[in-house]
Design a protein around this motif. Structure first.
Motif, PDB file in Angstrom:
ATOM      1  N   UNK A   1      59.097  61.631  82.642  1.00 50.90           N
ATOM      2  CA  UNK A   1      58.900  60.709  81.719  1.00 50.90           C
ATOM      3  C   UNK A   1      59.421  60.367  80.535  1.00 50.90           C
ATOM      4  N   UNK A   2      61.456  60.027  80.602  1.00 49.21           N
ATOM      5  CA  UNK A   2      61.686  60.455  79.469  1.00 49.21           C
ATOM      6  C   UNK A   2      61.697  58.833  78.354  1.00 49.21           C
ATOM      7  N   UNK A   3      61.695  58.511  78.022  1.00 50.65           N
ATOM      8  CA  UNK A   3      62.271  57.199  76.917  1.00 50.65           C
ATOM      9  C   UNK A   3      62.235  56.888  75.360  1.00 50.65           C
ATOM     10  N   UNK A   4      62.936  56.778  74.934  1.00 55.36           N
ATOM     11  CA  UNK A   4      62.227  56.546  73.125  1.00 55.36           C
ATOM     12  C   UNK A   4      60.965  56.493  72.232  1.00 55.36           C
TER      13      UNK A   4
ATOM     14  N   UNK B   1      66.374  65.927  81.659  1.00 49.74           N
ATOM     15  CA  UNK B   1      66.448  64.632  80.906  1.00 49.74           C
ATOM     16  C   UNK B   1      67.634  64.964  79.817  1.00 49.74           C
ATOM     17  N   UNK B   2      68.213  66.214  79.718  1.00 48.17           N
ATOM     18  CA  UNK B   2      69.374  66.813  78.959  1.00 48.17           C
ATOM     19  C   UNK B   2      70.478  65.629  79.117  1.00 48.17           C
TER      20      UNK B   2
ATOM     21  N   UNK C   1      61.504  60.474  74.076  1.00 48.86           N
ATOM     22  CA  UNK C   1      60.223  61.693  74.585  1.00 48.86           C
ATOM     23  C   UNK C   1      60.409  61.876  75.240  1.00 48.86           C
ATOM     24  N   UNK C   2      59.887  63.027  75.530  1.00 47.74           N
ATOM     25  CA  UNK C   2      59.891  63.595  76.960  1.00 47.74           C
ATOM     26  C   UNK C   2      58.112  64.267  77.321  1.00 47.74           C
TER      27      UNK C   2
ATOM     28  N   UNK D   1      62.612  65.147  72.494  1.00 45.91           N
ATOM     29  CA  UNK D   1      61.422  65.925  72.289  1.00 45.91           C
ATOM     30  C   UNK D   1      60.574  65.886  73.077  1.00 45.91           C
ATOM     31  N   UNK D   2      59.984  67.109  73.131  1.00 52.17           N
ATOM     32  CA  UNK D   2      58.415  67.680  73.998  1.00 52.17           C
ATOM     33  C   UNK D   2      57.295  68.011  73.739  1.00 52.17           C
ATOM     34  N   UNK D   3      56.131  67.962  74.071  1.00 52.13           N
ATOM     35  CA  UNK D   3      55.461  68.358  73.444  1.00 52.13           C
ATOM     36  C   UNK D   3      54.454  68.984  74.638  1.00 52.13           C
TER      37      UNK D   3
END
Length: 197
Positions: free
Chosen positions: A81-84, A133-134, A110-111, A146-148
């Motif tokens: 999942x990757x989006x604003x 994602x990059x 955010x990833x 950005x990831x968590x």
């Protein structure tokens, strides 16, 4: 050697998305946990989550979309999942110390979640998805990814579903850097785009 490819979900088919997200813990969540705030998440039905995912992935359209589908030898095998960041109200509305560290930082995507089909685990697919994602972030003009992720204590492991946010090493291999350590296991990582890793 197996060939890895990926597509933005809107360029994939709904069957491909279902093949990845229709099993395991992802079958229940459907990548909706951070999409709606607090009690609204608890009150959603399974049907509502499934419908929301289909709308967000926008398969067969020009997009925008909510993630990437990874393929191994043409078979749908993974999801990221990757989006604003602003598309995750539960992310930026929460009060955890790792949420919204820099609310004024612009262009953040955010990833938030990785899913790998059971038949493809332990084959490095999360690393491939993180690299994707990059590439995708560059394509869509994101300024920062950005990831968590979780970083288990030395000698400790995490269960697969707990690692759905990603592990630190996965992000580091894709050129992200740790920018904060807000809890014992939680890290905030970033990759600024338009720069070499």
């Amino acid at each position: 050697m197996p060939e890895f490819t990926w597509l933005p979900a809107n360029e994939a088919t709904t069957d491909d998305v279902e093949a990845v997200l229709g099993a395991g813990g992802a079958a229940k969540c459907r990548c909706q946990a951070l999409k709606v705030p607090g009690w609204i998440w608890r009150d959603t039905t399974q049907e509502q989550r499934e419908a929301a995912l289909l709308e967000q992935t926008a398969c067969g359209t020009d997009g925008p979309t909510s993630g990437l589908v990874g393929y191994v030898d043409g078979e749908p095998a993974g999801w990221v999942a990757v989006e604003p960041c602003e598309n995750y109200p539960r992310l930026w509305a929460r009060k955890q110390p790792w949420m919204r560290m820099d609310p004024e930082l612009e262009g953040v995507w955010s990833v938030t979640c990785f899913v790998v089909g059971k038949g493809h685990r332990r084959a490095g697919l999360t690393y491939e998805l993180a690299h994707a994602t990059v590439e995708y972030g560059e394509r869509v003009g994101a300024a920062v990814l950005e990831g968590y992720p979780i970083e288990p204590a030395p000698g400790k492991t995490v269960i697969w579903d707990e690692a759905s946010v990603g592990l630190v090493q996965v992000f580091l291999e894709a050129g992200y850097e740790v920018v904060a350590t807000p809890t014992l296991r939680r890290r905030v990582v970033r990759r600024r785009l338009g720069q070499r890793a």
